[in-house]
Design a protein around this motif. Sequence first.
Motif, PDB file in Angstrom:
ATOM      1  N   MET A   4       3.662 -13.390   9.152  1.00 28.81           N
ATOM      2  CA  MET A   4       2.617 -13.080   8.420  1.00 28.81           C
ATOM      3  C   MET A   4       2.420 -11.586   8.457  1.00 28.81           C
ATOM      4  SD  MET A   4      -0.141 -15.685   9.416  1.00 28.81           S
ATOM      5  CE  MET A   4      -0.117 -17.596   8.986  1.00 28.81           C
ATOM      6  N   LEU A   5       2.790 -10.741   9.313  1.00 32.20           N
ATOM      7  CA  LEU A   5       2.659  -9.281   9.152  1.00 32.20           C
ATOM      8  C   LEU A   5       3.673  -8.771   8.217  1.00 32.20           C
ATOM      9  CD1 LEU A   5       1.880  -8.048  12.790  1.00 32.20           C
ATOM     10  CD2 LEU A   5       0.339  -8.083  10.855  1.00 32.20           C
ATOM     11  N   ASP A   6       4.739  -9.537   8.209  1.00 27.64           N
ATOM     12  CA  ASP A   6       5.941  -8.963   7.298  1.00 27.64           C
ATOM     13  C   ASP A   6       5.586  -9.056   6.005  1.00 27.64           C
ATOM     14  OD1 ASP A   6       7.707  -8.395   9.343  1.00 27.64           O
ATOM     15  OD2 ASP A   6       8.379 -10.223   9.626  1.00 27.64           O
ATOM     16  N   SER A   7       4.710  -9.919   5.516  1.00 26.91           N
ATOM     17  CA  SER A   7       4.374 -10.181   4.067  1.00 26.91           C
ATOM     18  C   SER A   7       3.231  -9.158   3.573  1.00 26.91           C
ATOM     19  CB  SER A   7       3.885 -11.484   3.909  1.00 26.91           C
ATOM     20  OG  SER A   7       2.615 -11.736   4.672  1.00 26.91           O
ATOM     21  N   LEU A   8       2.602  -8.428   4.587  1.00 30.97           N
ATOM     22  CA  LEU A   8       1.595  -7.392   4.428  1.00 30.97           C
ATOM     23  C   LEU A   8       2.238  -6.109   3.583  1.00 30.97           C
ATOM     24  CD1 LEU A   8      -0.650  -7.037   7.566  1.00 30.97           C
ATOM     25  CD2 LEU A   8      -1.198  -8.306   5.581  1.00 30.97           C
ATOM     26  N   THR A   9       1.533  -5.509   2.769  1.00 27.13           N
ATOM     27  CA  THR A   9       1.766  -4.354   2.293  1.00 27.13           C
ATOM     28  C   THR A   9       1.678  -3.306   3.160  1.00 27.13           C
ATOM     29  OG1 THR A   9      -0.480  -3.664   1.430  1.00 27.13           O
ATOM     30  CG2 THR A   9       0.916  -5.106  -0.138  1.00 27.13           C
ATOM     31  N   LYS A  10       2.512  -2.175   2.879  1.00 27.55           N
ATOM     32  CA  LYS A  10       2.277  -0.753   3.895  1.00 27.55           C
ATOM     33  C   LYS A  10       0.976  -0.518   3.964  1.00 27.55           C
ATOM     34  CE  LYS A  10       3.992   2.727   6.168  1.00 27.55           C
ATOM     35  NZ  LYS A  10       4.099   2.662   7.723  1.00 27.55           N
ATOM     36  N   ARG A  11       0.246  -0.631   3.033  1.00 28.43           N
ATOM     37  CA  ARG A  11      -1.204   0.181   3.070  1.00 28.43           C
ATOM     38  C   ARG A  11      -2.173  -0.740   3.945  1.00 28.43           C
ATOM     39  NH1 ARG A  11      -3.999   2.877  -1.746  1.00 28.43           N
ATOM     40  NH2 ARG A  11      -6.183   3.006  -0.827  1.00 28.43           N
ATOM     41  N   ASP A  12      -1.835  -2.167   3.667  1.00 31.38           N
ATOM     42  CA  ASP A  12      -2.678  -3.175   4.056  1.00 31.38           C
ATOM     43  C   ASP A  12      -2.422  -3.072   5.805  1.00 31.38           C
ATOM     44  OD1 ASP A  12      -4.162  -4.006   2.211  1.00 31.38           O
ATOM     45  OD2 ASP A  12      -2.729  -5.942   1.693  1.00 31.38           O
ATOM     46  N   PHE A  13      -0.890  -3.053   6.265  1.00 27.51           N
ATOM     47  CA  PHE A  13      -0.620  -2.994   7.743  1.00 27.51           C
ATOM     48  C   PHE A  13      -1.254  -1.713   8.237  1.00 27.51           C
ATOM     49  CE2 PHE A  13       2.343  -1.551  10.858  1.00 27.51           C
ATOM     50  CZ  PHE A  13       2.342  -2.538  11.729  1.00 27.51           C
ATOM     51  N   GLU A  14      -1.224  -0.553   7.675  1.00 25.38           N
ATOM     52  CA  GLU A  14      -1.786   0.835   7.959  1.00 25.38           C
ATOM     53  C   GLU A  14      -3.285   0.557   8.281  1.00 25.38           C
ATOM     54  OE1 GLU A  14      -0.050   3.030   9.701  1.00 25.38           O
ATOM     55  OE2 GLU A  14       1.857   2.192   9.151  1.00 25.38           O
ATOM     56  N   TYR A  15      -3.941  -0.014   7.357  1.00 22.14           N
ATOM     57  CA  TYR A  15      -5.315  -0.290   7.642  1.00 22.14           C
ATOM     58  C   TYR A  15      -5.744  -1.158   8.993  1.00 22.14           C
ATOM     59  CZ  TYR A  15      -7.313   1.755   3.141  1.00 22.14           C
ATOM     60  OH  TYR A  15      -7.543   2.611   2.299  1.00 22.14           O
TER      61      TYR A  15
END
Length: 111
Positions: free
Chosen positions: A56-67
């Motif tokens: 599920m983390l792999d499907s996050l955008t870079k921006r969402d992951f950094e937030y």
Amino acid sequence: GDKGEINHVYIQPPRWSSMSSMKLGRQVDVSVIKFDLVMASIMATDVANVPFHKGMLDSLTKRDFEYLVKAVDDNTPGPDMMLSWECPACGEEGQQSMRWDFDHFFGSSSL
């Protein structure tokens, strides 16, 4: 995924066991550390009966992951182990994380 969209992730401070077992060396992969800390912090999501998994983390955008990384960092108790400086000549600013792994504090330099 096919189970629906996740809108909320509920986090807690990362478990100490996950932080103390991280492999830190001369060539630290910061993205792996971030990934592991986020995984150790996630308690649940707003999608019922769907356990959170690494994919599920792999499907996050870079921006969402950094937030998400920032939210974990902001909610993790402990000292700020960053050294900050400013060059008196040009005003350039910088930061460097202090190494806090076992070998750094209790290696031959502590003898």
